[in-house]
Design a protein around this motif. Structure first.
Motif, mmCIF file in Angstrom:
data_model
loop_
_atom_site.group_PDB
_atom_site.id
_atom_site.type_symbol
_atom_site.label_atom_id
_atom_site.label_comp_id
_atom_site.label_asym_id
_atom_site.label_seq_id
_atom_site.Cartn_x
_atom_site.Cartn_y
_atom_site.Cartn_z
ATOM 1 N N LEU A 388 85.252 -16.443 -52.016
ATOM 2 C CA LEU A 388 85.191 -17.986 -51.319
ATOM 3 C C LEU A 388 83.827 -18.127 -50.843
ATOM 4 C CD1 LEU A 388 88.227 -17.865 -49.161
ATOM 5 C CD2 LEU A 388 88.077 -18.833 -51.380
ATOM 6 N N ARG A 389 83.322 -19.256 -51.212
ATOM 7 C CA ARG A 389 81.929 -19.802 -50.636
ATOM 8 C C ARG A 389 81.921 -19.975 -49.298
ATOM 9 N NH1 ARG A 389 78.888 -22.147 -55.318
ATOM 10 N NH2 ARG A 389 80.309 -21.503 -57.217
ATOM 11 N N PRO A 390 81.305 -19.379 -48.250
ATOM 12 C CA PRO A 390 81.352 -19.409 -47.005
ATOM 13 C C PRO A 390 80.732 -20.844 -46.448
ATOM 14 C CG PRO A 390 79.658 -17.904 -47.589
ATOM 15 C CD PRO A 390 80.424 -17.951 -49.011
ATOM 16 N N ASP A 391 79.915 -21.541 -46.989
ATOM 17 C CA ASP A 391 79.433 -22.695 -46.900
ATOM 18 C C ASP A 391 80.095 -23.889 -47.353
ATOM 19 O OD1 ASP A 391 78.683 -22.074 -49.401
ATOM 20 O OD2 ASP A 391 76.918 -23.182 -49.304
ATOM 21 N N GLU A 392 81.360 -23.791 -47.995
ATOM 22 C CA GLU A 392 82.025 -24.832 -48.425
ATOM 23 C C GLU A 392 83.360 -24.743 -47.547
ATOM 24 O OE1 GLU A 392 82.334 -24.834 -52.704
ATOM 25 O OE2 GLU A 392 80.345 -25.069 -53.059
ATOM 26 N N SER A 393 83.919 -26.083 -47.595
ATOM 27 C CA SER A 393 85.216 -26.335 -47.018
ATOM 28 C C SER A 393 86.188 -26.093 -47.967
ATOM 29 C CB SER A 393 85.277 -27.808 -46.492
ATOM 30 O OG SER A 393 85.302 -28.670 -47.677
ATOM 31 N N PRO A 394 87.543 -26.054 -47.292
ATOM 32 C CA PRO A 394 88.678 -25.909 -48.508
ATOM 33 C C PRO A 394 88.772 -27.270 -49.251
ATOM 34 C CG PRO A 394 89.341 -25.602 -45.948
ATOM 35 C CD PRO A 394 88.007 -25.962 -45.894
ATOM 36 N N ASP A 422 90.049 -32.297 -39.521
ATOM 37 C CA ASP A 422 88.655 -31.519 -39.562
ATOM 38 C C ASP A 422 88.699 -30.401 -40.179
ATOM 39 O OD1 ASP A 422 87.852 -34.004 -38.496
ATOM 40 O OD2 ASP A 422 87.706 -33.013 -36.236
ATOM 41 N N MET A 423 89.743 -29.599 -40.358
ATOM 42 C CA MET A 423 89.844 -28.075 -40.689
ATOM 43 C C MET A 423 89.332 -28.341 -42.221
ATOM 44 S SD MET A 423 92.331 -25.033 -39.804
ATOM 45 C CE MET A 423 91.762 -23.327 -40.293
ATOM 46 N N ALA A 424 90.165 -29.116 -42.938
ATOM 47 C CA ALA A 424 90.097 -29.326 -44.524
ATOM 48 C C ALA A 424 88.556 -29.338 -44.891
ATOM 49 C CB ALA A 424 90.764 -30.407 -45.074
ATOM 50 N N GLN A 425 87.580 -29.878 -43.799
ATOM 51 C CA GLN A 425 86.182 -30.191 -44.195
ATOM 52 C C GLN A 425 85.207 -29.177 -43.359
ATOM 53 O OE1 GLN A 425 86.398 -34.479 -43.460
ATOM 54 N NE2 GLN A 425 85.318 -34.602 -45.288
#
Length: 632
Positions: A388-394, A422-425
């Motif tokens: 998973l890309r840690p700097d990207e959101s779901p 907000d968690m999705a972003q």
């Protein structure tokens, strides 16, 4: 007894538990449940003294020893067995005192400490530590390895072994099965059943909780409530409470009818194999389970695969391993749509290796691996989380997969995995292990696989998400190959099992209860195999040495005890005689009027002189007797 009285607990200004009053009695085994972030780990921190209540009181028995699993393990050079033994603080203190007494050549103290070592069964401590390590999956060859040589998951097992080695009155375990495989989970379950102290256990493994605990403490909406019974009993009670609310009751009835319909469809096509019958029972039981989780935040289904080749995947005379050395050989396996296979086997037998072969991550050393046209594999393993890309959101992860799909559709899909608002972003780097697992599963499901390869998919998932995954798998039309230590998931998902053992992966003719019996039989056979003539001789020699030591201790103890008592008496007699000598030096005692007193004092002086002489003679005899005894 542990008592919480009108207690309010907060963390970072957020109230987690409010006005809680509960009593935990010695010997009770309690499962602590609740949604992630509800305050379970904070309650552990309170008991450990790392967190303090905002309001109210916590009472604990004075002097209770508390054991818990350390979160970190430094890269130590210490041997694994010695690291586990460090959990027994009482033993280690006696060992330190014994070393100091030996260095000081204090024979009396050495004798005392050997007696203390015998009282605490210190001579059997290494055998107990070895049993713990064996149960948690370590081999004899691992015992001498330094802690630094083990990976993160194995260091967690070492921390667990150290906690279990403690002579604790209260044992706190937070998700102890997360880094264990099924055989280690079954062993730990048996160990905890016989644990004599008080146990508080955080776990999302339903079968594990049912087998171990006698009560459930559930945290919900800042309320802490105690239930009697195992986790299934709690689910039934909670389902009844939820049914009182009409809207949830109606949703319950719809979910129950849906699942009943599925059970009947499966029953109609199931074979009479024992595994299939076990699955029918598991699915039927899920009707009640579903009622207790009707307010779950997770609602998702697998998307219909784009194609359904038959067979999906075929292995013929395949062997697999690393380098040129095969781990598994002669594998014959055909996977078809609707096929649901669970992989059983002890740690290190090759389950994950077989999954990697099926996924195409490694190639067969010999034989063939043939894919059906249109095969779409959905492979889940813990290392997928690292991708998973840690700097990207779901949402950004989803847009990368489906750039042409409307954003709202992707948001709706993520909402089923509880990534809302907000968690999705939010960047996923700070996410918990459970949140990252949910995101990885969401990405996998969106890609519409027709073959699922799941290697420990429930690690870090809470009870609600596990239940949602279980339900979704029931309706998945593709093939499934599953490795899991979650027996409720295995029972409800798998129609048959393969036993990965002894370099092969044949069909296993039985269910999970049969597998538990197979594991027990393997342990018995391993113990018998380890009982070689040489080892038997060494055991006899150790037993003889221990018997000799006990015989010496039995002779030494009364002598040491008498010597200690005699030294105290001699000190008293000598003090009294010194006082008499001082009085008899007074010339006034020798006047005619003091003759009777003088006579009495002189008589007592003579008696003391004789008593001291006899005592000193006995003191020399005792020392001589101790010196004649063999050294320990």
């Amino acid at each position: 007894m542990i008592s919480l009285r009108q207690l309010t607990l907060a963390r970072a200004a957020k109230v987690l538990i409010e006005d809680a009053s509960v009593q935990i009695h010695p010997g009770q085994k309690i499962g602590l449940t609740g949604a992630n972030g509800s305050g379970k780990s904070s309650l552990f921190a309170l008991l450990l003294g790392e967190l303090h209540a905002e309001v109210g009181d916590l009472f604990m028995p004075p002097g209770w020893m508390i054991a818990h699993v350390a979160q970190e393990t430094p890269a130590l050079d210490q041997a694994a067995l010695e690291f586990a033994l460090d959990g027994d603080a009482v033993l280690r203190q006696v060992e330190r005192d014994l070393a100091a007494a030996s260095a000081a050549d204090d024979g009396h103290r050495v004798g005392e400490l050997h007696g203390r070592l015998s009282e605490i069964d210190g001579y059997g401590a290494r055998a107990r530590a070895a049993e713990l390590l064996h149960g948690l999956g370590f081999t004899d060859a691992d015992f001498a390895k330094p802690v630094a040589a083990f990976s993160g998951g194995w260091r967690v097992r070492l921390n667990l072994a150290q906690a279990l080695m403690s002579r604790s009155d209260l044992l706190l375990l937070d998700e102890p099965t997360n880094h264990l495989d099924l055989d280690a989970v079954i062993w730990l379950e048996g160990w905890l059943k016989s644990y004599p102290g008080t146990l508080l256990l955080i776990s999302h493994d339903r079968d594990f909780l049912d087998a171990v605990v006698t009560h459930i403490i559930h945290i919900e909406n800042r309320v802490l409530k105690l239930y009697t019974g195992g986790y299934s009993d709690f689910e039934r009670q909670r389902a009844a409470q939820l049914a009182v609310q009409q809207s949830l009751f109606e949703k319950q009835q719809r979910e129950r009818a849906h699942l009943e319909s599925f059970v009947e469809r499966f029953r109609a096509k199931a074979t009479k194999a024992r595994q299939a019958q076990s699955r029918i029972k598991a699915l039927a039981r899920m009707e009640d389970v579903t009622a207790a989780h009707v307010d779950s935040p997770f609602t998702f289904r697998f998307r219909e695969p784009a194609s359904a080749p038959d067979p999906l995947l075929d292995l013929r005379e395949a062997s697999v391993g690393y380098g040129t050395q095969p781990i598994l050989s002669n594998i014959e396996l055909t996977l078809r749509p609707g096929e649901r296979i669970g992989l059983l086997g002890r740690n290190g037998a090759g389950k994950s290796t077989l999954i990697k072969l099926l996924a195409g991550e490694i190639k067969p050393l010999t034989g063939t691996r043939s894919e059906g046209k249109g095969l779409a594999i959905g492979y889940f393993a813990q290392h997928q989380l690292e991708q998973l890309r840690p700097d990207e959101s779901p949402l950004q992860h989803m847009l990368r997969l489906a750039p042409q799909t409307r954003e709202q559709e992707l948001r709706d899909f993520l909402g089923g995995f509880d990534f809302r608002g907000d968690m999705a972003q939010a960047p996923c780097g700070p996410f918990s292990g459970g949140e990252k697992s949910r995101l990885a599963l969401a990405l996998l499901i969106w890609q519409r696989p027709n073959l699922l390869l799941l290697d420990e998919p429930t690690n870090h998932l809470d009870m609600e998400m596990r239940h949602a995954l279980n339900l979704a798998l029931q309706e998945f039309d593709g093939g499934v190959v599953l490795v899991s230590h979650d027996r409720s998931l295995l029972r409800a998902t798998c129609d048959r099992f393969l036993l990965v053992a002894d370099g092969g992966a044949p069909a296993f003719d039985g269910d999970l209860d049969d597998y538990r019996d197979w594991l027990n039989q393997q342990r018995i056979q391993q113990s018998a195999a380890n009982a070689s003539p040489e080892k038997a001789v060494r055991r006899e020699q150790r037993a003889a040495t221990q018997a000799d030591r006990q015989a010496v201790l039995a002779k030494r103890r009364p002598l040491v005890k008498e010597l200690e008592q005699l030294e105290k008496k001699l000190a008293g007699w000598q003090s009294e005689k010194a006082q008499l000598d001082q009085r008899l030096a007074d010339t006034e005692l020798y006047e005619a009027s003091q003759r009777a007193l003088l006579h009495g004092l002189l008589k007592r002086q003579g008696e003391l002189t004789q008593t001291i002489e006899a005592g000193e003679e006995r003191w020399l005899e005792l020392h001589a007797a101790l010196e004649q005894l063999p050294s320990l």
